[in-house]
Design an enzyme around this catalytic site. Structure first.
Site, PDB file in Angstrom:
ATOM      1  N   SER A  11      -4.935  -7.643  -8.061  1.00  0.00           N
ATOM      2  CA  SER A  11      -5.340  -6.754  -6.966  1.00  0.00           C
ATOM      3  C   SER A  11      -6.728  -6.222  -7.301  1.00  0.00           C
ATOM      4  CB  SER A  11      -4.371  -5.576  -6.854  1.00  0.00           C
ATOM      5  OG  SER A  11      -4.980  -4.527  -6.102  1.00  0.00           O
ATOM      6  N   HIS A  36      -5.853 -10.810  -4.658  1.00  0.00           N
ATOM      7  CA  HIS A  36      -4.935 -10.015  -3.834  1.00  0.00           C
ATOM      8  C   HIS A  36      -5.705  -8.826  -3.263  1.00  0.00           C
ATOM      9  CE1 HIS A  36      -0.855  -8.354  -2.922  1.00  0.00           C
ATOM     10  NE2 HIS A  36      -1.409  -7.189  -3.202  1.00  0.00           N
ATOM     11  N   ASP A  38      -5.598  -5.563  -1.176  1.00  0.00           N
ATOM     12  CA  ASP A  38      -4.676  -4.529  -0.662  1.00  0.00           C
ATOM     13  C   ASP A  38      -5.321  -3.836   0.525  1.00  0.00           C
ATOM     14  OD1 ASP A  38      -3.555  -3.963  -3.961  1.00  0.00           O
ATOM     15  OD2 ASP A  38      -2.307  -4.565  -2.262  1.00  0.00           O
ATOM     16  N   MET A  40      -5.201  -1.380   3.468  1.00  0.00           N
ATOM     17  CA  MET A  40      -4.465  -0.156   3.793  1.00  0.00           C
ATOM     18  C   MET A  40      -5.144   0.539   4.973  1.00  0.00           C
ATOM     19  SD  MET A  40      -3.790   1.261  -0.063  1.00  0.00           S
ATOM     20  CE  MET A  40      -3.095   0.209  -1.329  1.00  0.00           C
ATOM     21  N   HIS A  69      -2.718  -8.391   1.657  1.00  0.00           N
ATOM     22  CA  HIS A  69      -1.468  -7.607   1.674  1.00  0.00           C
ATOM     23  C   HIS A  69      -1.680  -6.507   2.705  1.00  0.00           C
ATOM     24  CE1 HIS A  69       1.444  -4.778  -0.712  1.00  0.00           C
ATOM     25  NE2 HIS A  69       1.860  -5.048   0.514  1.00  0.00           N
ATOM     26  N   MET A  71      -0.906  -3.537   4.515  1.00  0.00           N
ATOM     27  CA  MET A  71      -0.121  -2.303   4.563  1.00  0.00           C
ATOM     28  C   MET A  71      -0.638  -1.502   5.760  1.00  0.00           C
ATOM     29  SD  MET A  71      -0.024  -1.645   0.467  1.00  0.00           S
ATOM     30  CE  MET A  71      -1.461  -2.692   0.199  1.00  0.00           C
ATOM     31  N   MET A 140       8.121  -5.500  -3.476  1.00  0.00           N
ATOM     32  CA  MET A 140       7.329  -4.408  -4.026  1.00  0.00           C
ATOM     33  C   MET A 140       8.069  -3.789  -5.207  1.00  0.00           C
ATOM     34  SD  MET A 140       4.498  -4.251  -2.378  1.00  0.00           S
ATOM     35  CE  MET A 140       3.881  -2.673  -2.986  1.00  0.00           C
ATOM     36  N   GLY A 145       0.745   1.948  -1.542  1.00  0.00           N
ATOM     37  CA  GLY A 145      -0.283   2.939  -1.198  1.00  0.00           C
ATOM     38  C   GLY A 145      -1.288   3.188  -2.302  1.00  0.00           C
ATOM     39  N   PHE A 146      -0.878   2.959  -3.537  1.00  0.00           N
ATOM     40  CA  PHE A 146      -1.785   3.281  -4.654  1.00  0.00           C
ATOM     41  C   PHE A 146      -1.581   2.317  -5.819  1.00  0.00           C
ATOM     42  CE2 PHE A 146      -2.986   7.203  -2.691  1.00  0.00           C
ATOM     43  CZ  PHE A 146      -1.840   7.617  -2.000  1.00  0.00           C
ATOM     44  N   GLY A 147      -2.647   2.117  -6.594  1.00  0.00           N
ATOM     45  CA  GLY A 147      -2.520   1.361  -7.842  1.00  0.00           C
ATOM     46  C   GLY A 147      -2.133   2.309  -8.959  1.00  0.00           C
ATOM     47  N   GLY A 148      -1.840   1.746 -10.121  1.00  0.00           N
ATOM     48  CA  GLY A 148      -1.597   2.547 -11.316  1.00  0.00           C
ATOM     49  C   GLY A 148      -0.256   3.246 -11.378  1.00  0.00           C
ATOM     50  N   ASP A 178       4.844  -7.049  -6.953  1.00  0.00           N
ATOM     51  CA  ASP A 178       3.583  -6.321  -6.804  1.00  0.00           C
ATOM     52  C   ASP A 178       3.797  -4.846  -7.143  1.00  0.00           C
ATOM     53  OD1 ASP A 178       1.365  -5.745  -3.921  1.00  0.00           O
ATOM     54  OD2 ASP A 178       1.166  -5.305  -6.053  1.00  0.00           O
ATOM     55  N   GLY A 179       3.147  -4.410  -8.237  1.00  0.00           N
ATOM     56  CA  GLY A 179       3.180  -2.987  -8.571  1.00  0.00           C
ATOM     57  C   GLY A 179       3.666  -2.736  -9.983  1.00  0.00           C
ATOM     58  N   GLY A 180       2.783  -2.208 -10.814  1.00  0.00           N
ATOM     59  CA  GLY A 180       3.169  -1.864 -12.187  1.00  0.00           C
ATOM     60  C   GLY A 180       3.397  -3.059 -13.077  1.00  0.00           C
ATOM     61  N   GLY A 200      -2.992  -5.010 -10.917  1.00  0.00           N
ATOM     62  CA  GLY A 200      -4.271  -4.338 -10.697  1.00  0.00           C
ATOM     63  C   GLY A 200      -4.714  -3.641 -11.977  1.00  0.00           C
ATOM     64  N   SER A 201      -4.065  -2.522 -12.270  1.00  0.00           N
ATOM     65  CA  SER A 201      -4.523  -1.732 -13.426  1.00  0.00           C
ATOM     66  C   SER A 201      -4.364  -2.480 -14.746  1.00  0.00           C
ATOM     67  CB  SER A 201      -3.793  -0.385 -13.484  1.00  0.00           C
ATOM     68  OG  SER A 201      -2.445  -0.549 -13.174  1.00  0.00           O
TER      69      SER A 201
HETATM   70  C1  DX5 Z   1       0.128  -0.945  -3.990  1.00  0.00           C
HETATM   71  C2  DX5 Z   1      -0.493  -2.332  -3.940  1.00  0.00           C
HETATM   72  C3  DX5 Z   1      -0.484  -3.026  -5.272  1.00  0.00           C
HETATM   73  C4  DX5 Z   1      -1.225  -2.252  -6.368  1.00  0.00           C
HETATM   74  C5  DX5 Z   1      -1.065  -2.960  -7.677  1.00  0.00           C
HETATM   75  O1  DX5 Z   1       0.293  -0.476  -2.680  1.00  0.00           O
HETATM   76  O2  DX5 Z   1       0.175  -3.160  -3.025  1.00  0.00           O
HETATM   77  O3  DX5 Z   1      -1.055  -4.328  -5.112  1.00  0.00           O
HETATM   78  O4  DX5 Z   1      -2.578  -2.143  -6.027  1.00  0.00           O
HETATM   79  O5  DX5 Z   1      -1.709  -2.166  -8.644  1.00  0.00           O
HETATM   80  P1  DX5 Z   1      -1.018  -1.930 -10.077  1.00  0.00           P
HETATM   81  O6  DX5 Z   1      -0.897  -3.310 -10.693  1.00  0.00           O
HETATM   82  O7  DX5 Z   1      -1.988  -1.050 -10.804  1.00  0.00           O
HETATM   83  O8  DX5 Z   1       0.307  -1.305  -9.826  1.00  0.00           O
HETATM   84 ZN    ZN Z   2      -0.492  -5.261  -3.051  1.00  0.00          ZN
END
Ligand code: DX5
Ligand code: ZN
Length: 226
Positions: A11, A36, A38, A40, A69, A71, A140, A145-148, A178-180, A200-201
């Site tokens: 991401s 990827h 994101d 939003m 993606h 959202m 998911m 909504g957010f990374g990290g 996707d996520g964490g 992402g992170s």
């Molecule tokens: C959250 C996104 C994810 C997120 C992944 O809404 O869909 O793609 O950015 O970031 P990490 O890997 O840091 O959770």
């Molecule tokens: Zn995503």
């Protein structure tokens, strides 16, 4: 699972938005399989991110596929613009699409690959009747909504369910999470049946750089499924 079955889709949400083209090139050089994006809209999720023009400006910088993606609440209106921008795979949220079968058909008719995402509380069974349309299902592993955010390990049960649905469908459908996702969490998702991993992170915060992060995630994903 061989390492070639594993796909890594970073991401770019954590990227320096003033250097997105260069970041895509560096990620491609680091061996990622897709980018990827994101997307939003500030309504489906509080954040507001990439318009189609931004993605289009990066399209010619790399060869690897782009996945959007979405959202967003009005996917039908936005899909044509993200396909035109150069996104090969379009991921819509089951929760945002009143007419999901029609929306996925629209993506296919525009020549892109249709995919559907499920929020943590959304049951896998809700996509039972579009298995003939999708080329990917995204589970998911955080709330969007957010990374990290922290990986929600209870989603591994849903990954296993979706994996069984894919096997029963007899179709070649990617299972993405996707996520964490990081070297520490990817094993559980991979062992449960996922084969495409958004990070992402874990990619952007690795002190040893993108190449190290990508190969670390790939190695743990591959070894988790033997
Ligand atoms: C959250 C996104 C994810 C997120 C992944 O809404 O869909 O793609 O950015 O970031 P990490 O890997 O840091 O959770
Ligand atoms: Zn995503």
């Amino acid at each position: 699972m061989s390492s070639s079955d594993v796909q890594i889709a970073p991401s770019v949400l954590p990227a320096d938005f003033s250097r997105l083209g260069e970041v895509c090139q560096t990620l491609e050089e680091a061996g990622v399989d897709r980018i990827h994006w994101d997307v939003m809209d500030g309504v489906f999720v509080p954040n507001l991110t990439f318009g189609p023009d931004i993605i289009h400006s990066c399209r010619s910088k790399v060869e690897i596929p782009f996945e959007a993606h979405l959202m967003v609440v009005n996917a039908d209106d936005l899909i044509p613009r993200y396909v035109e921008a150069g996104c090969d795979l379009i991921i819509v949220h089951q929760e945002a699409c009143v007419h999901l079968h029609r929306t996925l058909s629209l993506i296919r008719d525009l020549g892109a690959r249709p995919a559907v995402a499920l929020n943590p509380s959304t049951p896998a069974i809700t996509v039972e009747h579009v298995m003939d349309l999708v080329e990917e299902i995204l589970v998911m592993t955080v709330n969007p909504g957010f990374g990290g955010q922290s990986y929600i390990s209870t989603m591994e049960g849903k990954v296993r369910e979706v994996s069984k649905m894919i096997a029963t469908s007899g179709r070649d459908i990617d299972l993405e999470v996707d996520g964490g996702i990081s070297g520490k969490t990817v094993g559980g998702a991979s062992a449960a049946g996922a084969d495409v991993f958004v990070a992402g992170s874990a990619v952007f915060n690795d002190p040893e750089g993108f190449t190290h992060a990508v190969s670390d995630i790939r190695r743990h994903a591959s070894s988790a499924r033997g």
